[in-house]
Motif scaffolding. Sequence first.
Motif, PDB file in Angstrom:
ATOM      1  N   PRO A 164       0.800  -1.226   0.000  1.00 19.78           N
ATOM      2  CA  PRO A 164       0.000   0.000   0.000  1.00 19.78           C
ATOM      3  C   PRO A 164       0.834   1.279   0.000  1.00 19.78           C
ATOM      4  CG  PRO A 164      -0.156  -1.131   2.110  1.00 19.78           C
ATOM      5  CD  PRO A 164       0.579  -2.049   1.182  1.00 19.78           C
ATOM      6  N   ARG A 165       1.831   1.343   0.837  1.00 27.68           N
ATOM      7  CA  ARG A 165       2.600   2.588   0.972  1.00 27.68           C
ATOM      8  C   ARG A 165       3.440   2.885  -0.263  1.00 27.68           C
ATOM      9  NH1 ARG A 165       6.940   3.077   5.633  1.00 27.68           N
ATOM     10  NH2 ARG A 165       8.114   1.946   4.083  1.00 27.68           N
ATOM     11  N   TRP A 208      -3.900   1.603  -2.909  1.00 31.21           N
ATOM     12  CA  TRP A 208      -3.831   1.412  -1.456  1.00 31.21           C
ATOM     13  C   TRP A 208      -4.646   0.173  -1.044  1.00 31.21           C
ATOM     14  CZ3 TRP A 208      -0.993   3.356   2.392  1.00 31.21           C
ATOM     15  CH2 TRP A 208      -1.420   3.127   3.694  1.00 31.21           C
ATOM     16  N   ILE A 222      -3.305  -3.359   0.596  1.00 32.36           N
ATOM     17  CA  ILE A 222      -3.777  -3.819   1.913  1.00 32.36           C
ATOM     18  C   ILE A 222      -4.382  -5.218   1.806  1.00 32.36           C
ATOM     19  CG2 ILE A 222      -5.530  -3.422   3.702  1.00 32.36           C
ATOM     20  CD1 ILE A 222      -3.356  -1.441   4.031  1.00 32.36           C
ATOM     21  N   ARG A 266      -1.794  -7.973   0.919  1.00 35.25           N
ATOM     22  CA  ARG A 266      -0.907  -8.264   2.045  1.00 35.25           C
ATOM     23  C   ARG A 266      -1.635  -9.054   3.128  1.00 35.25           C
ATOM     24  NH1 ARG A 266       3.901  -4.982   1.511  1.00 35.25           N
ATOM     25  NH2 ARG A 266       4.287  -5.331  -0.687  1.00 35.25           N
ATOM     26  N   LYS A 267      -2.882  -8.705   3.404  1.00 29.61           N
ATOM     27  CA  LYS A 267      -3.656  -9.445   4.411  1.00 29.61           C
ATOM     28  C   LYS A 267      -3.918 -10.878   3.964  1.00 29.61           C
ATOM     29  CE  LYS A 267      -5.762  -5.723   6.982  1.00 29.61           C
ATOM     30  NZ  LYS A 267      -4.898  -5.876   8.122  1.00 29.61           N
ATOM     31  N   GLY A 291       3.747  -3.219   6.349  1.00 28.38           N
ATOM     32  CA  GLY A 291       2.489  -3.913   6.533  1.00 28.38           C
ATOM     33  C   GLY A 291       2.433  -5.301   5.944  1.00 28.38           C
ATOM     34  N   TYR A 292       3.564  -5.904   5.642  1.00 26.44           N
ATOM     35  CA  TYR A 292       3.556  -7.233   5.024  1.00 26.44           C
ATOM     36  C   TYR A 292       3.689  -8.308   6.079  1.00 26.44           C
ATOM     37  CZ  TYR A 292       4.672 -11.158   2.103  1.00 26.44           C
ATOM     38  OH  TYR A 292       4.652 -12.376   1.482  1.00 26.44           O
TER      39      TYR A 292
END
Length: 192
Positions: free
Chosen positions: A54-55, A101, A105, A108-109, A188-189
């Motif tokens: 996302p970033r 984004w 997200i 990654r989730k 966030g990974y």
Amino acid sequence: MTQTPNTEQLRRTVQASLFAALIAAGAFLAVPIGPVPIVLQNMFVLLAGLLLGPRWGLAGVGIYLLAGAIGLPVFAGGTGGIGRMLGPTGGYLLAYLPAVWIVGIVSRKAGGRVMGDVVAMSLGALVIYAMGVPYLKVVTGMSWSRAAAVGMLPFLIGDVLKIAAAVPIARTLRPMTVGRLASHPADGYSRG
């Protein structure tokens, strides 16, 4: 070889810049079919979310949009300028930011699983339509049905094909982009 934070930052910046260039290249392959052309740039936006997260995906899309806003010829048909962002396709362009984004997200989730990637990219495509079609309607004065008919319906099959093509591309490239980031919680990974 252990990477220092500065080396990792530089590597991610280069990757984001590379995706900005790929998005721009995808815009040059434009097939005009009305106020909204068929382009490959949205496939690269979705891939940026899958591969950069996302970033950094947001950074790549932001670089692309900034380049176009200041007049570089990176939008569909080799055009640029803030006027393009205020025109009929402006909603689609601006939708790339929340779309990348969300793709990052969700992917990654889902731990980079195939179905997670398909769901992530489908949600990203929906976000692009959810912002692009109303913007097209407002800017052109079209009815809702006409805006959907020219701004969404002709692109659905192509988007399914782009998502189908992006999944194996992501699976091939992910180890080179994401695999090294498992220890970087700021992105966030998680392999979950």
